[in-house]
Design a protein around this motif. Structure first.
Motif, mmCIF file in Angstrom:
data_model
loop_
_atom_site.group_PDB
_atom_site.id
_atom_site.type_symbol
_atom_site.label_atom_id
_atom_site.label_comp_id
_atom_site.label_asym_id
_atom_site.label_seq_id
_atom_site.Cartn_x
_atom_site.Cartn_y
_atom_site.Cartn_z
ATOM 1 N N GLY A 213 3.124 -5.616 -1.597
ATOM 2 C CA GLY A 213 2.613 -5.156 -0.306
ATOM 3 C C GLY A 213 3.016 -3.725 0.008
ATOM 4 N N ARG A 214 3.343 -2.941 -1.031
ATOM 5 C CA ARG A 214 3.843 -1.572 -0.837
ATOM 6 C C ARG A 214 4.951 -1.565 0.207
ATOM 7 N NH1 ARG A 214 -0.016 1.417 -3.655
ATOM 8 N NH2 ARG A 214 1.132 3.322 -3.321
ATOM 9 N N LEU B 150 4.316 -5.848 7.264
ATOM 10 C CA LEU B 150 4.467 -7.015 6.391
ATOM 11 C C LEU B 150 5.737 -7.796 6.736
ATOM 12 C CD1 LEU B 150 3.752 -8.798 3.974
ATOM 13 C CD2 LEU B 150 4.733 -7.062 2.456
ATOM 14 N N LEU C 140 5.212 -9.617 10.021
ATOM 15 C CA LEU C 140 4.322 -10.765 9.796
ATOM 16 C C LEU C 140 5.135 -11.970 9.320
ATOM 17 C CD1 LEU C 140 1.083 -11.070 9.620
ATOM 18 C CD2 LEU C 140 1.388 -10.837 7.173
ATOM 19 N N LEU C 141 6.013 -11.726 8.357
ATOM 20 C CA LEU C 141 6.819 -12.810 7.793
ATOM 21 C C LEU C 141 7.884 -13.279 8.786
ATOM 22 C CD1 LEU C 141 7.180 -11.423 4.167
ATOM 23 C CD2 LEU C 141 5.873 -13.434 4.870
ATOM 24 N N TYR D 298 9.879 -16.651 8.345
ATOM 25 C CA TYR D 298 10.382 -16.458 6.981
ATOM 26 C C TYR D 298 11.477 -15.388 6.955
ATOM 27 C CZ TYR D 298 6.113 -18.945 5.705
ATOM 28 O OH TYR D 298 5.108 -19.879 5.598
ATOM 29 N N ASN E 26 -3.722 -4.176 -2.226
ATOM 30 C CA ASN E 26 -2.394 -4.475 -1.699
ATOM 31 C C ASN E 26 -1.965 -5.893 -2.068
ATOM 32 O OD1 ASN E 26 0.002 -3.835 -0.562
ATOM 33 N ND2 ASN E 26 -0.812 -3.321 1.459
ATOM 34 N N LEU F 181 1.182 -19.883 4.572
ATOM 35 C CA LEU F 181 1.719 -18.602 4.090
ATOM 36 C C LEU F 181 0.634 -17.787 3.390
ATOM 37 C CD1 LEU F 181 3.942 -16.569 3.462
ATOM 38 C CD2 LEU F 181 4.681 -18.036 1.566
ATOM 39 N N LEU G 194 -1.788 -16.437 5.986
ATOM 40 C CA LEU G 194 -1.145 -15.327 6.701
ATOM 41 C C LEU G 194 -1.337 -14.025 5.926
ATOM 42 C CD1 LEU G 194 0.903 -15.206 9.211
ATOM 43 C CD2 LEU G 194 2.714 -15.125 7.500
ATOM 44 N N LEU G 195 -1.085 -14.092 4.629
ATOM 45 C CA LEU G 195 -1.194 -12.898 3.790
ATOM 46 C C LEU G 195 -2.655 -12.483 3.593
ATOM 47 C CD1 LEU G 195 1.560 -13.774 1.163
ATOM 48 C CD2 LEU G 195 1.673 -11.954 2.886
ATOM 49 N N ALA H 217 -4.173 -10.837 6.531
ATOM 50 C CA ALA H 217 -3.655 -9.483 6.757
ATOM 51 C C ALA H 217 -4.095 -8.529 5.637
ATOM 52 C CB ALA H 217 -2.135 -9.515 6.865
ATOM 53 N N TYR I 200 -3.723 -8.970 2.189
ATOM 54 C CA TYR I 200 -2.940 -8.962 0.949
ATOM 55 C C TYR I 200 -3.522 -9.944 -0.069
ATOM 56 C CZ TYR I 200 0.496 -6.609 3.898
ATOM 57 O OH TYR I 200 1.117 -5.727 4.756
#
Lengths: 269, 269
Positions: free
Chosen positions: A105-106, A142, A145-146, A151, B96, B142, B145-146, B149, B151
């Motif tokens: 995710g950079r 990122l 978000l987690l 998380y 990403n 999870l 979520l990614l 966004a 990813y």
């Protein structure tokens, strides 16, 4: 937010770190964990027949020569073995941890330094084709978000260059960058010594406190030299960047994070 | 959703896979990438003086004996080297990507099989203390979520046991579990052969299609035996579980994902 960097030297008690982090997390403390892996990387590199090489820079700092094969080994140890075993230790304690490198995710972006100056036989030479650099930008979105989804991020070098290459980057600096990004309550550096030692390795010479405004006074200036220079100056920069305090503390004990937060170790504020 | 599993055998063109995945992703195709790493794990295990050992089960299947040291090596190669280099390849192409094991965020949960039956010298024996298992549950929240966004998840074994231990789990089965979870449009298995071969390794014996409703007929029953049994039965189960089609295709060519989606390879529907 509390940012905890667990060093990669021999003697770190990862079980104690995971136990303490899990118990703080369950109490609602927001955490970011950052870890190293240098000692294990050296051992694996030796075992794989690609022994580590270090470059001494003109300023006296030492860094790992990182060719593509070294970066492969670095990824294996930091991103594979150390990161996932730490995530597993947290999961076993009921904490929903997610491990990330700076490449994912950079998360940690920076500039690659392809040409590295170093000193050999008293002469300054240049090593080209290195995969090292300095993390400059955090993908905070990122992490948020987690974190908001519950998380716990467990973060490790490498970072990623603006061109998209994995680059070996200093874990201490990554932790400081994360702590300033969040203007953290505390940035804790855990290692295999009780804190910063005026006379390394004499543990009785532990420095209890370094007031940032006095770091240039003769009393503290000596501390900001040699092997401790980078650590002290990094901590000072973090405090000046908005981190409330930086604590260098021992990771060979029970409850290493709580002890550090209680002031055991070297406190920079 | 399209789920692509990139095998871990020798000869896979990861650059071509990354290029194709990136171009599909930029066109708005939703993807999950899953990868293996078995050939490289064997080589690293040999180099580290802990050569791989395989167990032949009473049913004929073969699995990697996974003691703690083997799992360390597995983590190094799958989660460290292969995963991060694939994420890097995608990042270099502007995608990403975020790499995850099943341990991260309990992405892939399953039961650990501590005692594994195997056949040796014609006798059934039991190997205890193994860290293997089968992924049964996906933390879809999870992944969503990614994905939401922006990813691209790049997923690899190991999974995590309900007790929180990392467990070696079959990547093909993980890909099928993810595909059924999302009722994917397609599940693509990329490897170093053009698809399922009636007479392995004769590539001219490529099977073009396996209709699920006819898999028990004599014409196809022979395919669902021996080394192909697990692949065929897994694909059939995936289609029965709601995946539109499963395609076994070649990863040694340009645009391997697009070619697979265009029907090159073995299509199970």
């Amino acid at each position: 937010m509390i940012v905890v960097k667990v060093g990669g030297a021999e003697g770190i008690d990862y079980e104690a770190v995971a136990e303490d982090a899990a118990s703080l997390w369950r109490e609602g403390v927001r955490l970011l964990l950052v870890h190293g892996g240098s000692a294990l990387t050296n051992r694996v590199a030796e075992a794989l027949g690609h022994p580590p090489r270090f470059l001494t820079h003109p300023g006296g700092q030492v860094s790992r020569l990182t060719d593509p094969k070294t970066l492969d080994i670095f990824l294996m140890v930091y991103a594979g073995l150390v990161n996932k075993r730490l995530v597993e230790r947290l999961q076993r304690r009921g904490v929903n941890a997610v491990g990330l490198t700076g490449v994912d995710g950079r998360l940690l972006e920076g500039r690659r330094k392809t040409a590295v100056k170093y000193v050999e036989d008293g002469k300054v030479k240049i090593h080209r084709g290195d995969y090292t650099g300095t993390a400059e930008r955090v993908n905070r979105a990122l992490l948020d978000l987690l974190l908001e989804a519950g998380y716990l991020p467990v973060i490790t070098p490498p970072a990623i260059s603006y061109e998209g290459e994995a680059i070996n980057t200093d874990g201490d600096q990554v932790a400081a960058l994360l702590a300033t990004t969040y203007r953290a309550e505390a940035l804790v550096y855990l290692s295999n010594v009780p804190g910063l030692l005026a006379h390394y390795p004499d543990e009785a010479s532990l420095v209890r406190e370094i007031p940032v405004e006095k770091v240039e006074s003769p009393e503290y200036l000596a501390l900001a030299q040699g092997r401790m220079k980078r650590k002290v100056m990094g901590a000072v920069a973090a405090v000046q960047g908005g981190v409330k305090r930086v604590i260098f503390a021992d990771a060979r004990v029970e409850n290493p994070i709580r002890r550090a937060l209680a002031g055991e170790g070297t406190v920079v504020r």
